[in-house]
Design an enzyme around this catalytic site. Structure first.
Site, PDB file in Angstrom:
ATOM      1  N   ARG A  68      -8.164  -1.580   6.607  1.00 34.53           N
ATOM      2  CA  ARG A  68      -7.876  -1.595   5.094  1.00 34.53           C
ATOM      3  C   ARG A  68      -9.426  -0.614   4.645  1.00 34.53           C
ATOM      4  O   ARG A  68     -10.496  -1.354   4.929  1.00 34.53           O
ATOM      5  CB  ARG A  68      -7.896  -2.760   4.284  1.00 34.53           C
ATOM      6  CG  ARG A  68      -6.691  -3.520   4.608  1.00 34.53           C
ATOM      7  CD  ARG A  68      -5.577  -2.593   3.930  1.00 34.53           C
ATOM      8  NE  ARG A  68      -4.498  -3.254   3.781  1.00 34.53           N
ATOM      9  CZ  ARG A  68      -3.317  -2.854   3.276  1.00 34.53           C
ATOM     10  NH1 ARG A  68      -3.252  -1.455   3.007  1.00 34.53           N
ATOM     11  NH2 ARG A  68      -2.148  -3.601   3.069  1.00 34.53           N
ATOM     12  N   ALA A  80       4.802  -6.108   3.167  1.00 31.47           N
ATOM     13  CA  ALA A  80       5.462  -5.960   1.840  1.00 31.47           C
ATOM     14  C   ALA A  80       7.021  -6.052   2.216  1.00 31.47           C
ATOM     15  O   ALA A  80       7.622  -5.576   3.220  1.00 31.47           O
ATOM     16  CB  ALA A  80       5.126  -4.656   1.229  1.00 31.47           C
ATOM     17  N   GLU A  87       7.473  -1.912   9.002  1.00 32.40           N
ATOM     18  CA  GLU A  87       6.077  -2.308   9.734  1.00 32.40           C
ATOM     19  C   GLU A  87       6.186  -3.193  10.950  1.00 32.40           C
ATOM     20  O   GLU A  87       5.369  -3.284  11.763  1.00 32.40           O
ATOM     21  CB  GLU A  87       5.207  -2.694   8.773  1.00 32.40           C
ATOM     22  CG  GLU A  87       4.571  -1.937   7.552  1.00 32.40           C
ATOM     23  CD  GLU A  87       3.657  -2.117   6.760  1.00 32.40           C
ATOM     24  OE1 GLU A  87       2.815  -1.446   6.214  1.00 32.40           O
ATOM     25  OE2 GLU A  87       3.298  -3.346   6.624  1.00 32.40           O
ATOM     26  N   PRO A 105      -7.043 -11.822 -12.213  1.00 28.46           N
ATOM     27  CA  PRO A 105      -7.156 -11.490 -13.876  1.00 28.46           C
ATOM     28  C   PRO A 105      -8.192 -11.282 -14.625  1.00 28.46           C
ATOM     29  O   PRO A 105      -8.105 -11.037 -15.850  1.00 28.46           O
ATOM     30  CB  PRO A 105      -6.481 -13.294 -13.817  1.00 28.46           C
ATOM     31  CG  PRO A 105      -7.032 -13.984 -12.954  1.00 28.46           C
ATOM     32  CD  PRO A 105      -7.270 -13.040 -11.947  1.00 28.46           C
ATOM     33  N   GLU A 131      -2.382   4.766   6.197  1.00 24.57           N
ATOM     34  CA  GLU A 131      -3.555   4.080   6.048  1.00 24.57           C
ATOM     35  C   GLU A 131      -3.636   3.848   7.560  1.00 24.57           C
ATOM     36  O   GLU A 131      -4.924   3.586   8.231  1.00 24.57           O
ATOM     37  CB  GLU A 131      -3.399   2.730   5.604  1.00 24.57           C
ATOM     38  CG  GLU A 131      -3.323   2.625   4.174  1.00 24.57           C
ATOM     39  CD  GLU A 131      -3.115   1.501   3.534  1.00 24.57           C
ATOM     40  OE1 GLU A 131      -2.815   0.482   4.001  1.00 24.57           O
ATOM     41  OE2 GLU A 131      -2.944   1.496   2.162  1.00 24.57           O
TER      42      GLU A 131
END
Length: 176
Positions: A68, A80, A87, A105, A131
């Site tokens: 990342r 995901a 993946e 938030p 990525e």
């Protein structure tokens, strides 16, 4: 809290960044307690982000190991939804949402929805995004995954939430 009045009033909003993935607004507010102030608010453009907790027939959880860039570290994450196939090489006969949460938030309107994937079938993996040239798939038992949450190996929030829900037996009513 729909029964409580908002403590701030939005005075103005200006979009300062626009991308395919997200927009950033500069928003001016006023409050009786603190007066005028500004915040930057991030808006996800493609709806909720999604995580999929899948468990294979032999009780293993597939994780994606990927680098990342923003944090300059390798992570182990649940995939995901559409990336379950790409993946980790599985298709699910059924996806059931088991929770939804606000990521950050304090500056973002982004939610993540988590799904339990059942009825898994192994399939060929296709190419993925930029990525990582080819993400590695790691399979761990529920106990191993929980140990990695506890010892700090797994640091991705959606993955931690999914593993904790699984560990506490909170997914039994939807197919686990």
């Amino acid at each position: 809290d729909p029964w409580r009045p908002t403590p701030v009033k939005e005075e103005s909003r200006k979009q300062i960044v626009e991308t395919h993935y997200f927009n950033v607004d500069r928003v001016a507010f006023s409050s009786a307690q603190v007066g005028q102030f500004e915040r930057f608010i991030l808006h996800e453009n493609n709806g909720d982000t999604v995580g999929v907790l899948a468990v294979t027939a032999d009780g293993k959880i597939p994780f994606v190991e990927q680098y990342r860039i923003p944090t300059h570290r390798w992570t182990l994450e649940i995939p995901a939804s559409r990336k379950l196939r790409e993946e980790v090489g599985y298709e699910a006969s059924k996806l059931t949402q088991f929770t939804r949460f606000i990521n950050t938030p304090s500056f973002s309107s982004q939610y993540t929805a988590l799904y339990l994937a059942t009825g898994l079938k192994e399939v060929d993996r296709s190419a993925i995004g930029p990525e990582t040239p080819r993400s590695a798939v790691r399979l761990y038992t529920q106990q191993e995954a929980m140990e990695m949450v506890t010892n700090g190996t797994i640091v991705d929030a959606k993955t931690i939430i999914a593993i904790l829900r699984l560990h506490e037996g909170l997914l039994e009513h939807i197919g686990m």
